[in-house]
Design a protein around this motif. Structure first.
Motif, PDB file in Angstrom:
ATOM      1  N   ASP A 151      12.686 -33.487  24.290  1.00 44.73           N
ATOM      2  CA  ASP A 151      11.845 -33.181  25.453  1.00 44.73           C
ATOM      3  C   ASP A 151      12.519 -32.164  26.362  1.00 44.73           C
ATOM      4  OD1 ASP A 151       9.999 -34.969  24.533  1.00 44.73           O
ATOM      5  OD2 ASP A 151      10.617 -36.619  25.832  1.00 44.73           O
ATOM      6  N   TRP A 152      13.846 -32.089  26.274  1.00 49.56           N
ATOM      7  CA  TRP A 152      14.583 -31.103  27.065  1.00 49.56           C
ATOM      8  C   TRP A 152      14.705 -29.766  26.321  1.00 49.56           C
ATOM      9  CZ3 TRP A 152      15.647 -32.078  32.004  1.00 49.56           C
ATOM     10  CH2 TRP A 152      15.740 -33.403  32.422  1.00 49.56           C
ATOM     11  N   LYS A 153      14.012 -29.678  25.202  1.00 46.54           N
ATOM     12  CA  LYS A 153      14.093 -28.489  24.346  1.00 46.54           C
ATOM     13  C   LYS A 153      15.547 -28.286  23.880  1.00 46.54           C
ATOM     14  CE  LYS A 153       9.752 -27.793  24.531  1.00 46.54           C
ATOM     15  NZ  LYS A 153       8.934 -28.116  23.343  1.00 46.54           N
ATOM     16  N   ASN A 154      16.075 -27.078  24.003  1.00 51.63           N
ATOM     17  CA  ASN A 154      17.421 -26.789  23.517  1.00 51.63           C
ATOM     18  C   ASN A 154      18.473 -26.823  24.615  1.00 51.63           C
ATOM     19  OD1 ASN A 154      16.578 -26.384  20.838  1.00 51.63           O
ATOM     20  ND2 ASN A 154      15.971 -24.271  21.306  1.00 51.63           N
ATOM     21  N   GLU A 155      18.105 -27.307  25.803  1.00 52.65           N
ATOM     22  CA  GLU A 155      19.038 -27.325  26.929  1.00 52.65           C
ATOM     23  C   GLU A 155      19.196 -28.755  27.427  1.00 52.65           C
ATOM     24  OE1 GLU A 155      18.366 -24.214  29.874  1.00 52.65           O
ATOM     25  OE2 GLU A 155      16.919 -23.305  28.498  1.00 52.65           O
ATOM     26  N   THR A 156      19.741 -29.614  26.608  1.00 48.00           N
ATOM     27  CA  THR A 156      19.928 -31.012  26.972  1.00 48.00           C
ATOM     28  C   THR A 156      20.919 -31.128  28.123  1.00 48.00           C
ATOM     29  OG1 THR A 156      19.610 -31.554  24.645  1.00 48.00           O
ATOM     30  CG2 THR A 156      20.440 -33.301  26.074  1.00 48.00           C
ATOM     31  N   PRO A 157      20.578 -31.834  29.199  1.00 42.92           N
ATOM     32  CA  PRO A 157      21.473 -31.937  30.364  1.00 42.92           C
ATOM     33  C   PRO A 157      22.696 -32.799  30.061  1.00 42.92           C
ATOM     34  CG  PRO A 157      19.579 -33.356  30.652  1.00 42.92           C
ATOM     35  CD  PRO A 157      19.312 -32.561  29.409  1.00 42.92           C
TER      36      PRO A 157
END
Length: 267
Positions: free
Chosen positions: A148-154
């Motif tokens: 759900d965060w695409k390719n930028e996972t926090p």
């Protein structure tokens, strides 16, 4: 006024003070819910706020009327209080039953809002901040999946577990190489890390269900106290309404209340 009426008067005042407290609780509950700006719950937040604030304010104002009528022993305020409180109780029970039946629809509405989100970076900052806190505390990532965060996972999704627990509760994700995106001749993405596989969506739905249950519990408890308060007010009104005009309240030397007949005045 008879001794039983004195007890009824005190009971009516106590019950209405309890209703005042519940009215304040409903007002505070509505304010807290209104402050939640999370995207998945914005569809039903106005209805909850309107229900809690409206009934909280009505409960507080009617309780003030009930306390005044009982303390001053006024027949008209007690009668108006009983009528309006009975109407409010009826409306409250109808809405509480409707809210109970609507709980499954509320859950479906939240789940659908989760599915409509293309990226969690597109939601408001308040929801992102609260979700990051939840991900860190509950060891989950994303609403439906960590993608759900695409390719930028926090960083809050990064798995801090080790050994067997990490293999069981985490999965390998790949960090994007933006230099490779800009220049295909550079090295492809190679940085890998672990993220939590647990979904945060069910946890948020459970939070919403708990809040809904709290609201319904307050409403049904409020309705029970209202029934007792209306009965006490009607009994007090009846005793005041049927009180003989030829009697007055007196107190003997032992501080006990009794009736004393007044002598008839001769013309």
């Amino acid at each position: 006024m008879a001794k039983g009426s004195t007890y009824m008067r005190g009971l009516c005042i106590i019950l209405n003070f309890l209703l005042m407290i519940f009215g304040v609780i409903l007002l505070l509950f509505g304010i807290v819910v209104n402050s939640v700006k999370a995207a998945p719950v914005q569809d039903w937040t106005p209805q909850v706020v309107l229900l809690s604030v409206g009934f909280g304010l009505a409960t507080f104002l009617l309780s003030v009327l009930g306390v005044y009528g009982a303390y001053r022993e006024q027949v008209l305020p007690l009668l108006l209080y009983s009528v309006f409180m009975a109407i409010k109780f009826t409306v409250l029970m109808v809405l509480a039953i409707i809210a109970t039946l609507a709980q499954p629809q509320m859950e479906k509405m939240i789940e659908q809002s989760f599915r409509r989100m293309t990226s969690l970076y597109n939601v408001d900052e308040v929801f992102q901040r609260e979700l990051n806190k939840l991900q860190k505390e509950a060891q989950c990532c994303g609403l439906n999946h960590y993608t759900d965060w695409k390719n930028e996972t926090p960083p809050s999704c990064r798995c801090s577990l080790v050994n067997s627990e990490r293999e069981e509760k985490c999965v390998i994700a790949t960090a994007p190489n933006f230099e490779w995106i800009r220049n295909p001749h550079s090295e492809p993405p190679s940085e890998q890390y672990y993220v939590y596989t647990k979904k945060c969506g069910p946890i948020l739905i459970e939070y919403a269900k708990n809040g809904w249950r709290i609201l319904l519990g307050i409403l049904f408890t409020l309705a029970t106290i209202e029934v007792a308060a209306v009965v006490a007010a009607l009994l007090l009104w009846y005793k005041l309404h049927t009180r003989s005009p030829g009697t007055s309240l007196s107190e003997d030397n032992n501080s006990r209340m009794k009736y004393e007949l007044q002598p008839e005045k001769r013309l």
